[in-house]
Design a protein around this motif. Structure first.
Motif, PDB file in Angstrom:
ATOM      1  N   PRO A  95       0.815  -1.218   0.000  1.00 16.22           N
ATOM      2  CA  PRO A  95       0.000   0.000   0.000  1.00 16.22           C
ATOM      3  C   PRO A  95       0.849   1.269   0.000  1.00 16.22           C
ATOM      4  O   PRO A  95       1.883   1.348   0.669  1.00 16.22           O
ATOM      5  CB  PRO A  95      -0.809  -0.108   1.291  1.00 16.22           C
ATOM      6  CG  PRO A  95      -0.868  -1.563   1.580  1.00 16.22           C
ATOM      7  CD  PRO A  95       0.440  -2.117   1.101  1.00 16.22           C
ATOM      8  N   LEU A  96       0.394   2.241  -0.767  1.00 12.95           N
ATOM      9  CA  LEU A  96       1.054   3.538  -0.878  1.00 12.95           C
ATOM     10  C   LEU A  96       0.065   4.605  -0.457  1.00 12.95           C
ATOM     11  O   LEU A  96      -1.068   4.645  -0.940  1.00 12.95           O
ATOM     12  CB  LEU A  96       1.505   3.791  -2.322  1.00 12.95           C
ATOM     13  CG  LEU A  96       1.954   5.209  -2.655  1.00 12.95           C
ATOM     14  CD1 LEU A  96       3.275   5.536  -1.960  1.00 12.95           C
ATOM     15  CD2 LEU A  96       2.089   5.380  -4.147  1.00 12.95           C
ATOM     16  N   ILE A  97       0.495   5.486   0.451  1.00 10.52           N
ATOM     17  CA  ILE A  97      -0.331   6.601   0.888  1.00 10.52           C
ATOM     18  C   ILE A  97       0.415   7.885   0.527  1.00 10.52           C
ATOM     19  O   ILE A  97       1.489   8.157   1.056  1.00 10.52           O
ATOM     20  CB  ILE A  97      -0.618   6.533   2.402  1.00 10.52           C
ATOM     21  CG1 ILE A  97      -1.336   5.228   2.717  1.00 10.52           C
ATOM     22  CG2 ILE A  97      -1.431   7.734   2.844  1.00 10.52           C
ATOM     23  CD1 ILE A  97      -1.508   4.925   4.168  1.00 10.52           C
ATOM     24  N   ASP A  98      -0.165   8.629  -0.402  1.00 14.31           N
ATOM     25  CA  ASP A  98       0.438   9.869  -0.899  1.00 14.31           C
ATOM     26  C   ASP A  98      -0.317  11.046  -0.314  1.00 14.31           C
ATOM     27  O   ASP A  98      -1.472  11.298  -0.659  1.00 14.31           O
ATOM     28  CB  ASP A  98       0.386   9.895  -2.423  1.00 14.31           C
ATOM     29  CG  ASP A  98       1.063  11.111  -3.017  1.00 14.31           C
ATOM     30  OD1 ASP A  98       1.619  11.932  -2.244  1.00 14.31           O
ATOM     31  OD2 ASP A  98       1.047  11.246  -4.251  1.00 14.31           O
ATOM     32  N   THR A  99       0.338  11.789   0.582  1.00  9.42           N
ATOM     33  CA  THR A  99      -0.319  12.923   1.236  1.00  9.42           C
ATOM     34  C   THR A  99      -0.025  14.252   0.540  1.00  9.42           C
ATOM     35  O   THR A  99      -0.413  15.297   1.059  1.00  9.42           O
ATOM     36  CB  THR A  99       0.111  13.012   2.716  1.00  9.42           C
ATOM     37  OG1 THR A  99       1.532  13.132   2.778  1.00  9.42           O
ATOM     38  CG2 THR A  99      -0.364  11.804   3.495  1.00  9.42           C
ATOM     39  N   LEU A 108      -2.889  16.593   8.985  1.00  7.95           N
ATOM     40  CA  LEU A 108      -2.221  15.288   9.049  1.00  7.95           C
ATOM     41  C   LEU A 108      -1.678  14.984  10.446  1.00  7.95           C
ATOM     42  O   LEU A 108      -1.497  13.825  10.812  1.00  7.95           O
ATOM     43  CB  LEU A 108      -1.076  15.225   8.027  1.00  7.95           C
ATOM     44  CG  LEU A 108      -1.496  15.304   6.559  1.00  7.95           C
ATOM     45  CD1 LEU A 108      -0.279  15.462   5.670  1.00  7.95           C
ATOM     46  CD2 LEU A 108      -2.307  14.088   6.174  1.00  7.95           C
ATOM     47  N   ILE A 109      -1.455  16.025  11.225  1.00  6.55           N
ATOM     48  CA  ILE A 109      -0.948  15.833  12.588  1.00  6.55           C
ATOM     49  C   ILE A 109      -1.966  15.093  13.445  1.00  6.55           C
ATOM     50  O   ILE A 109      -1.606  14.353  14.357  1.00  6.55           O
ATOM     51  CB  ILE A 109      -0.581  17.191  13.218  1.00  6.55           C
ATOM     52  CG1 ILE A 109       0.565  17.815  12.445  1.00  6.55           C
ATOM     53  CG2 ILE A 109      -0.229  17.049  14.682  1.00  6.55           C
ATOM     54  CD1 ILE A 109       0.881  19.235  12.848  1.00  6.55           C
ATOM     55  N   ASP A 110      -3.247  15.260  13.136  1.00  7.30           N
ATOM     56  CA  ASP A 110      -4.308  14.625  13.923  1.00  7.30           C
ATOM     57  C   ASP A 110      -4.472  13.139  13.626  1.00  7.30           C
ATOM     58  O   ASP A 110      -5.222  12.459  14.321  1.00  7.30           O
ATOM     59  CB  ASP A 110      -5.644  15.329  13.673  1.00  7.30           C
ATOM     60  CG  ASP A 110      -5.627  16.763  14.174  1.00  7.30           C
ATOM     61  OD1 ASP A 110      -4.856  17.046  15.108  1.00  7.30           O
ATOM     62  OD2 ASP A 110      -6.385  17.578  13.625  1.00  7.30           O
ATOM     63  N   LEU A 111      -3.790  12.637  12.594  1.00  7.39           N
ATOM     64  CA  LEU A 111      -3.931  11.218  12.251  1.00  7.39           C
ATOM     65  C   LEU A 111      -3.235  10.343  13.282  1.00  7.39           C
ATOM     66  O   LEU A 111      -2.207  10.733  13.844  1.00  7.39           O
ATOM     67  CB  LEU A 111      -3.336  10.948  10.869  1.00  7.39           C
ATOM     68  CG  LEU A 111      -4.049  11.586   9.687  1.00  7.39           C
ATOM     69  CD1 LEU A 111      -3.283  11.293   8.400  1.00  7.39           C
ATOM     70  CD2 LEU A 111      -5.462  11.079   9.577  1.00  7.39           C
ATOM     71  N   ALA A 131      -3.094   2.754  15.327  1.00  6.91           N
ATOM     72  CA  ALA A 131      -4.303   2.271  14.657  1.00  6.91           C
ATOM     73  C   ALA A 131      -3.905   1.317  13.536  1.00  6.91           C
ATOM     74  O   ALA A 131      -2.777   1.355  13.048  1.00  6.91           O
ATOM     75  CB  ALA A 131      -5.085   3.441  14.083  1.00  6.91           C
ATOM     76  N   PRO A 132      -4.829   0.447  13.106  1.00  5.49           N
ATOM     77  CA  PRO A 132      -4.521  -0.408  11.957  1.00  5.49           C
ATOM     78  C   PRO A 132      -4.320   0.444  10.698  1.00  5.49           C
ATOM     79  O   PRO A 132      -4.830   1.571  10.601  1.00  5.49           O
ATOM     80  CB  PRO A 132      -5.749  -1.304  11.814  1.00  5.49           C
ATOM     81  CG  PRO A 132      -6.637  -1.010  12.946  1.00  5.49           C
ATOM     82  CD  PRO A 132      -6.144   0.193  13.655  1.00  5.49           C
ATOM     83  N   ALA A 138      -7.984   5.284   5.707  1.00  5.78           N
ATOM     84  CA  ALA A 138      -9.321   5.863   5.536  1.00  5.78           C
ATOM     85  C   ALA A 138      -9.341   7.324   5.986  1.00  5.78           C
ATOM     86  O   ALA A 138      -9.918   8.182   5.308  1.00  5.78           O
ATOM     87  CB  ALA A 138     -10.345   5.047   6.314  1.00  5.78           C
ATOM     88  N   ARG A 139      -8.694   7.612   7.113  1.00  2.00           N
ATOM     89  CA  ARG A 139      -8.669   8.995   7.595  1.00  2.00           C
ATOM     90  C   ARG A 139      -7.823   9.886   6.682  1.00  2.00           C
ATOM     91  O   ARG A 139      -8.174  11.038   6.431  1.00  2.00           O
ATOM     92  CB  ARG A 139      -8.131   9.043   9.016  1.00  2.00           C
ATOM     93  CG  ARG A 139      -9.103   8.504  10.033  1.00  2.00           C
ATOM     94  CD  ARG A 139      -8.599   8.733  11.422  1.00  2.00           C
ATOM     95  NE  ARG A 139      -9.485   8.168  12.409  1.00  2.00           N
ATOM     96  CZ  ARG A 139      -9.273   8.250  13.708  1.00  2.00           C
ATOM     97  NH1 ARG A 139      -8.212   8.869  14.170  1.00  2.00           N
ATOM     98  NH2 ARG A 139     -10.115   7.710  14.548  1.00  2.00           N
ATOM     99  N   ALA A 140      -6.707   9.353   6.193  1.00  6.63           N
ATOM    100  CA  ALA A 140      -5.863  10.137   5.282  1.00  6.63           C
ATOM    101  C   ALA A 140      -6.602  10.413   3.978  1.00  6.63           C
ATOM    102  O   ALA A 140      -6.533  11.513   3.434  1.00  6.63           O
ATOM    103  CB  ALA A 140      -4.549   9.393   5.019  1.00  6.63           C
TER     104      ALA A 140
END
Length: 159
Positions: A95-99, A108-111, A131-132, A138-140
């Motif tokens: 998995p790749l998460i691109d912010t 993003l600090i709240d994640l 968190a998983p 999902a939050r990002a």
């Protein structure tokens, strides 16, 4: 072992400025030894990453990071296309998460943190709890991040 992985890692190792400088000075043996060491270390990171639950690649303003173990990361201050190990992992389906597309980066600090190689904390997840990966993704994504390579068989798709 897939040959394309070795080719990509070898090309990246040969392109490194220090190895080029060694070759330019005629120290091809030393350059080759360092390149082989670099490839072995990269393969070790790939193996550990693929064997760890919650492992993922993230990219954002500060560069690209591979989260591959409990407290273990490999970071480069460049984009994904300049980090061969991360490219290989994404090509293998990690998995790749691109912010980068997130408009308000301060959100993003709240994640929560991702539970990589450990059990997640019980809900609710705040910014300092584990968190998983699916909850983090999902939050990002709700903030505007791009999530790629999510497992297709996972019935809990990222919303």
């Amino acid at each position: 072992m897939k040959v394309w992985i070795l080719r990509k890692l070898r090309a990246d190792a040969r392109a490194w400025w220090h190895h080029k400088a060694l070759r330019d000075r005629g120290e091809t043996g030393e350059a080759g030894a360092r390149e082989r060491t670099s490839i072995r270390m990269s393969l070790d990171v790939i193996r550990k990453t693929l064997a760890t639950t919650g492992a993922h690649v993230s990219t954002g303003v500060s560069g690209t990071t591979i989260h591959y173990g409990r407290g273990c990361t490999l970071q480069g201050y460049e984009r994904l296309r300049h980090m061969a190990v991360a490219q290989v992992l994404v090509d293998l389906g990690l998995p790749l998460i691109d912010t980068n597309p997130v408009a308000n980066k301060w959100r993003l600090i709240d994640l929560p943190l991702v539970a990589v190689g450990r059990d997640p904390d019980p809900e609710p997840w705040s910014s300092l709890s584990y968190a998983p990966l699916r909850a983090y993704a999902a939050r990002a994504k709700a903030l505007g991040a791009v999530v790629a390579n999510w497992p297709r068989g996972d019935d809990r798709q990222v919303a």
